[in-house]
Write a protein that holds these residues in place. Structure first.
Motif, PDB file in Angstrom:
ATOM      1  N   LEU A   7       0.880  -1.134   0.223  1.00 52.68           N
ATOM      2  CA  LEU A   7       0.088   0.070  -0.104  1.00 52.68           C
ATOM      3  C   LEU A   7       0.977   1.304   0.085  1.00 52.68           C
ATOM      4  CD1 LEU A   7      -2.465  -1.225   2.709  1.00 52.68           C
ATOM      5  CD2 LEU A   7      -3.189  -0.702   0.317  1.00 52.68           C
ATOM      6  N   LYS A   8       0.370   2.322  -0.766  1.00 51.27           N
ATOM      7  CA  LYS A   8       0.974   3.641  -0.570  1.00 51.27           C
ATOM      8  C   LYS A   8      -0.139   4.723  -0.321  1.00 51.27           C
ATOM      9  CE  LYS A   8       1.509   4.582  -5.651  1.00 51.27           C
ATOM     10  NZ  LYS A   8       2.490   4.881  -6.624  1.00 51.27           N
ATOM     11  N   LEU A   9       0.442   5.839   0.152  1.00 51.30           N
ATOM     12  CA  LEU A   9      -0.455   6.972   0.113  1.00 51.30           C
ATOM     13  C   LEU A   9      -0.871   7.523  -1.233  1.00 51.30           C
ATOM     14  CD1 LEU A   9      -1.600   8.480   2.644  1.00 51.30           C
ATOM     15  CD2 LEU A   9       0.091   9.996   2.356  1.00 51.30           C
ATOM     16  N   VAL A  42      -0.850   4.490  11.962  1.00 51.16           N
ATOM     17  CA  VAL A  42      -0.920   3.354  10.814  1.00 51.16           C
ATOM     18  C   VAL A  42      -0.428   4.116   9.465  1.00 51.16           C
ATOM     19  CG1 VAL A  42      -2.623   1.973   9.409  1.00 51.16           C
ATOM     20  CG2 VAL A  42      -2.866   2.243  11.809  1.00 51.16           C
ATOM     21  N   LEU A  43      -0.981   5.262   8.970  1.00 53.23           N
ATOM     22  CA  LEU A  43      -0.678   5.737   7.960  1.00 53.23           C
ATOM     23  C   LEU A  43       0.834   6.006   7.734  1.00 53.23           C
ATOM     24  CD1 LEU A  43      -3.534   8.086   7.132  1.00 53.23           C
ATOM     25  CD2 LEU A  43      -3.210   5.860   6.045  1.00 53.23           C
ATOM     26  N   ILE A  55       2.695  -3.612   8.201  1.00 52.96           N
ATOM     27  CA  ILE A  55       2.382  -2.619   8.911  1.00 52.96           C
ATOM     28  C   ILE A  55       1.907  -3.036  10.356  1.00 52.96           C
ATOM     29  CG2 ILE A  55       0.639  -0.675   9.205  1.00 52.96           C
ATOM     30  CD1 ILE A  55       0.646  -0.711   5.951  1.00 52.96           C
ATOM     31  N   VAL A  56       1.192  -4.009  10.463  1.00 53.10           N
ATOM     32  CA  VAL A  56       0.647  -4.538  11.950  1.00 53.10           C
ATOM     33  C   VAL A  56       2.152  -4.921  12.849  1.00 53.10           C
ATOM     34  CG1 VAL A  56      -0.428  -6.595  12.873  1.00 53.10           C
ATOM     35  CG2 VAL A  56      -1.548  -5.334  10.931  1.00 53.10           C
ATOM     36  N   GLN A  57       2.773  -5.734  11.963  1.00 52.99           N
ATOM     37  CA  GLN A  57       3.954  -6.119  12.890  1.00 52.99           C
ATOM     38  C   GLN A  57       4.973  -4.906  13.310  1.00 52.99           C
ATOM     39  OE1 GLN A  57       6.842  -8.499  10.450  1.00 52.99           O
ATOM     40  NE2 GLN A  57       8.064  -9.139  12.241  1.00 52.99           N
ATOM     41  N   VAL A  86      -5.464   5.643   0.501  1.00 54.06           N
ATOM     42  CA  VAL A  86      -4.356   4.577   0.149  1.00 54.06           C
ATOM     43  C   VAL A  86      -4.755   3.930  -1.233  1.00 54.06           C
ATOM     44  CG1 VAL A  86      -3.576   4.436   2.765  1.00 54.06           C
ATOM     45  CG2 VAL A  86      -5.082   2.764   1.649  1.00 54.06           C
ATOM     46  N   ILE A  87      -3.864   3.666  -1.959  1.00 52.81           N
ATOM     47  CA  ILE A  87      -3.844   2.873  -3.072  1.00 52.81           C
ATOM     48  C   ILE A  87      -2.894   1.758  -3.179  1.00 52.81           C
ATOM     49  CG2 ILE A  87      -4.954   4.649  -4.377  1.00 52.81           C
ATOM     50  CD1 ILE A  87      -2.195   5.197  -5.596  1.00 52.81           C
TER      51      ILE A  87
END
Length: 89
Positions: A7-9, A42-43, A55-57, A86-87
């Protein structure tokens, strides 16, 4: 959410600290979205290289006292994707 692509912004948005709002925000041409601290955390890991699991890790390492992050982070990222924040890279 498909977790095989990073994912990216969305380039239409910019994550930044806004002094006047005393909060992290997503800026875009038509305005701004004020984020709570969890959403901003998160972002901040959405970089075009990390998958949702990565990201969770990273968040679990930063916030070891928080349990059960995976479902909440995945749900937030799904909502962020629906909002086009996010895309997939």
């Amino acid at each position: 959410m498909n977790d095989i692509r990073a994912l990216k912004l969305n380039p239409m948005f910019r994550l930044q600290w806004e002094v006047a709002q005393e909060a992290w925000v997503l800026l875009y041409p038509e305005g701004m979205v004020k984020l709570n601290s969890s959403a901003a955390a998160v972002l901040s890991y959405v970089d075009g290289q990390r998958l949702t699991a990565d990201i969770v890790q990273a968040l679990q390492q930063d916030y070891p006292q928080a349990e059960g992050l995976a479902d909440d982070v995945a749900a937030f990222l799904q909502e962020a994707h629906k909002n086009n924040w996010v895309i997939y890279d």
